[in-house]
Design a protein around this motif. Structure first.
Motif, PDB file in Angstrom:
ATOM      1  N   TYR A   3      84.838  88.355  29.681  1.00  0.00           N
ATOM      2  CA  TYR A   3      85.300  87.409  28.662  1.00  0.00           C
ATOM      3  C   TYR A   3      84.248  87.241  27.590  1.00  0.00           C
ATOM      4  CZ  TYR A   3      89.028  86.062  31.817  1.00  0.00           C
ATOM      5  OH  TYR A   3      90.117  86.075  32.620  1.00  0.00           O
ATOM      6  N   ILE A   4      83.016  87.147  28.064  1.00  0.00           N
ATOM      7  CA  ILE A   4      81.933  86.910  27.121  1.00  0.00           C
ATOM      8  C   ILE A   4      81.856  88.061  26.135  1.00  0.00           C
ATOM      9  CG2 ILE A   4      79.450  86.588  26.867  1.00  0.00           C
ATOM     10  CD1 ILE A   4      79.430  85.442  29.650  1.00  0.00           C
ATOM     11  N   MET A   7      84.606  87.795  23.719  1.00  0.00           N
ATOM     12  CA  MET A   7      84.344  86.707  22.790  1.00  0.00           C
ATOM     13  C   MET A   7      83.336  87.143  21.741  1.00  0.00           C
ATOM     14  SD  MET A   7      85.994  84.103  22.920  1.00  0.00           S
ATOM     15  CE  MET A   7      87.369  83.604  23.886  1.00  0.00           C
ATOM     16  N   LEU A   8      82.286  87.784  22.209  1.00  0.00           N
ATOM     17  CA  LEU A   8      81.257  88.252  21.292  1.00  0.00           C
ATOM     18  C   LEU A   8      81.862  89.182  20.270  1.00  0.00           C
ATOM     19  CD1 LEU A   8      78.156  88.846  23.544  1.00  0.00           C
ATOM     20  CD2 LEU A   8      78.371  87.273  21.640  1.00  0.00           C
ATOM     21  N   MET A  11      83.638  87.269  17.776  1.00  0.00           N
ATOM     22  CA  MET A  11      82.647  86.677  16.891  1.00  0.00           C
ATOM     23  C   MET A  11      82.154  87.693  15.868  1.00  0.00           C
ATOM     24  SD  MET A  11      82.050  83.585  17.888  1.00  0.00           S
ATOM     25  CE  MET A  11      80.433  83.265  17.189  1.00  0.00           C
ATOM     26  N   VAL A  12      81.824  88.849  16.374  1.00  0.00           N
ATOM     27  CA  VAL A  12      81.282  89.877  15.498  1.00  0.00           C
ATOM     28  C   VAL A  12      82.312  90.226  14.424  1.00  0.00           C
ATOM     29  CG1 VAL A  12      80.519  92.265  15.351  1.00  0.00           C
ATOM     30  CG2 VAL A  12      79.748  90.827  17.233  1.00  0.00           C
ATOM     31  N   PHE A  15      82.712  87.369  11.888  1.00  0.00           N
ATOM     32  CA  PHE A  15      81.597  87.153  10.985  1.00  0.00           C
ATOM     33  C   PHE A  15      81.119  88.407  10.271  1.00  0.00           C
ATOM     34  CE2 PHE A  15      81.537  83.442  13.643  1.00  0.00           C
ATOM     35  CZ  PHE A  15      81.277  82.430  12.739  1.00  0.00           C
ATOM     36  N   GLU A  19      78.391  89.171   7.180  1.00  0.00           N
ATOM     37  CA  GLU A  19      77.113  89.703   7.617  1.00  0.00           C
ATOM     38  C   GLU A  19      76.616  90.756   6.633  1.00  0.00           C
ATOM     39  OE1 GLU A  19      75.563  90.314  12.150  1.00  0.00           O
ATOM     40  OE2 GLU A  19      77.511  91.050  11.547  1.00  0.00           O
TER      41      GLU A  19
END
Lengths: 348, 266
Positions: A3-4, A7-8, A11-12, A15, A19
């Motif tokens: 999951y992490i 999620m990351l 996020m990436v 964003f 960036e």
């Protein structure tokens, strides 16, 4: 944990636009692979390795990369040169790191996605895994997979290239082999004069000599050099005298079945004019020598293909001088200069 | 930027952990719960523990000493009391068991994570690489190719895996300490030497979040030569590579070498 990671990823993605970093990102721009209408079905499964621009470019860089060898000097392209349909020009037996000499003549790299097996004896059955053989063979590149990966990992250029080519962006063996396959799968040679003639393209016509050659070929050669790949992809013994120095038993060495003694892969004859020298050990330097061999040089080495048995009990294919001349004219129509000069595959 | 990412990740983590706790009020309900299962491989020769360089006798007055004992285990799956099968995720479901990586007692551990919590009664695994996995080529192999290559479990003259490696020397009535190399594997589709074994557990294996049961699997190396079929070094079984008559016999012998000795439900 998974999951992490997801999620990351979100996020990436979210964003990434804001960036301003110079970190390379996955670029899944797919590339069309040529599937010529006169070819049999493709064998390579592209679902497992979809071809992208960045993957192909990485594969090409790797193909021309000396770091893949223990002395950092022997690239795949060292033995597979484009101008000679990616064969080792001028060498009957290829040599690699520190002058080590192999036992076979380098094969062309073309239309591999249509092949069911690789190498003269069929020792490789999956294109992705084939490069492990030259990479780890002592007389070729003499490297280990993990050491090659360490060298590539240390190179920021390659870090970026792997990141652009693969979703997980990792510099690892899986991705290195996938990239090499992507490059090789793209290497389709299908635009020779012969191809245009059979596909009725560009108003290409054959001369009388070429037409006679094609007919002779269909009558006397096409049982083995079959389909527009010019190989039925089987392993056969065409009656070559055994070279005692090498005593290469061909595909026998794999299953150790005596029926396989001295059998070698029926080679494709595409671009054959430039892939000299000929046969698994490169013993013939000219096509004339090959035809003379078929006409009167074959011997009974104990396991010759029954197709080559003549009525008088000898082995070979009887060819008149005119048949030889016309066959050579025909074989010349199999040269695909577009492929031999294609900049997509060229080092520079 | 980085900080934000990690905060978010932690948050996500917290949310997911919470959910699973919420579900956990009924003690019979194992859904969503996972745990570890540990496979402990222990090589033996008959009723002796296997030790490198020790001479073991086999049939036909022959003996062998080994310096290398390795095999590939793949497609591990376990079946529970209700008949449900849990298969470990394909990409990670391939391992090399090497005696060289054993602890002082010669035990080699494979830890399987995220196994569904359940009461398991049997285990199935393959020895080698099946056709389906091989057909994937490089896809989904991750670092296994490097590992296999490093461990000497790939041929350098052919593209394929050695499913087993038993290297050392052998002696017969007539020869002493001649090289012994048993490297059996498949060759493309022409020769398929992948085999599977299913072993029942002597007692039920209870996988729980707080429980990491250990399955102690004994592999009797003598079966490689005296298994389903007895083979003699003197008859050519001292060098086995890709030969189409010898390798299936070795593959079937290797298939008989495994036994679950006992299980710990800690």
């Amino acid at each position: 944990m998974r999951y992490i990671r997801e999620m990351l990823l979100v996020m990436v993605l979210v964003f990434s636009c804001s960036e301003s970093s110079d970190i390379a990102k996955y670029e899944p721009v797919s590339v069309e692979v040529e599937m010529p209408s006169n070819f049999p079905d493709m064998v390579y499964n592209m679902d497992n390795n979809p071809i992208t621009e960045a993957g192909f470019e990485l594969g090409k860089d790797l193909f021309y990369e000396g770091k893949l060898s223990s002395n950092n000097a022997i690239a795949c392209a060292f033995c597979h040169e484009q101008a000679f349909a990616f064969t080792h020009h001028g060498h009957n037996l290829s040599h690699g790191v520190d002058g080590g000499v192999g036992t076979r003549n380098a094969q062309p790299i073309q239309n591999l996605a249509y092949q069911t097996s690789f190498m003269w004896d069929g020792a490789a059955t999956h294109l992705d895994l084939q490069p492990i053989i030259p990479l780890t063979s002592e007389v070729e590149m003499n490297e280990t997979l993990s050491n090659v990966i360490s060298k590539l990992e240390a190179d920021t250029d390659y870090q970026d290239k792997f990141a652009r080519a693969f979703e997980d962006g990792e510099v690892n063996t899986e991705n290195m082999l996938k990239a090499l396959s992507q490059f090789m799968v793209m290497m389709v040679s299908s635009n020779s004069k012969y191809d245009k003639y059979v596909r009725n393209e560009d108003n290409v016509t054959f001369t009388a000599l070429e037409t006679d050659g094609l007919n002779t070929f269909n009558n006397k050669c096409a049982t083995c050099h079959a389909t527009d790949l010019f190989s039925d992809q089987s392993f056969r013994n065409n009656g070559l005298p055994i070279n005692p120095l090498l005593d290469d038993k061909g595909s026998y060495d794999i299953l150790e079945n005596t029926e396989d003694l001295y059998k070698f892969k029926v080679p494709s004859l595409r671009n054959v004019v430039v892939t000299y020298p000929y046969m698994h050990d490169g013993r013939f330097t000219t096509l004339e020598a090959v035809l003379d061999f078929y006409d009167n040089g074959a011997i009974d080495n104990g396991n010759v293909d029954p197709l080559l048995l003549r009525e008088d009990g000898s082995y070979g294919i009887t060819l008149s001088d005119y048949e030889k001349e016309s066959l050579i004219a025909f074989l010349n129509t199999l040269t695909d200069t577009e492929f031999l000069e294609d900049e997509r595959f060229a080092e520079f | 930027m980085k900080l934000l990412k990690y905060t978010f990740a932690l948050l996500a983590c917290a949310i997911f952990t919470n959910c699973s706790i919420d579900n956990d009020d009924n003690e019979e309900d194992l859904s969503g719960e996972t745990g570890e299962l540990i496979l402990k491989f222990d090589n033996s020769v008959g009723d002796q523990d296997f030790i490198f360089e020790t001479s073991y006798s086999k049939s036909n007055n022959e003996s062998f000493k080994l310096t290398n004992v390795k095999y590939i285990i793949s497609n591990v799956r376990v079946t529970d009391t209700e008949g449900n099968t849990f298969t470990y995720p394909t990409e990670e479901n391939v391992f090399i068991v090497s005696e060289l990586n054993g602890n002082n007692a010669g035990e080699i551990y494979i830890t399987l994570n995220d196994i569904d919590a359940a009461d398991y009664t049997e285990i199935t695994f393959g020895i080698g690489i099946d056709q389906e996995r091989f057909a994937l080529g490089a896809d989904g192999q991750g670092d296994f190719l490097d590992l296999a290559s490093e461990e000497g479990m790939m041929w350098s003259w052919a593209s394929g895996y050695k499913f087993v490696r038993f290297d050392g020397t052998f002696s017969t009535d007539t020869v002493t300490d001649e090289p012994l190399n048993i490297h059996m594997g498949s060759v493309g589709e022409a020769l398929d030497n992948y085999r599977e074994v299913t072993l029942s557990f002597p007692n039920t294996v209870l996988v729980r979040e707080e429980n990491s049961p250990e399955v102690h699997i004994v592999a009797d190396i003598s079966k490689v030569f005296d298994g389903a079929t007895t083979v003699n070094f003197a008859d050519g079984y001292d060098q086995v590579h890709t030969d189409e008559t010898e390798t299936p016999i070795i593959a079937s012998n290797v298939q008989t070498m495994f036994e679950v000795h006992h299980v710990h439900n800690d």
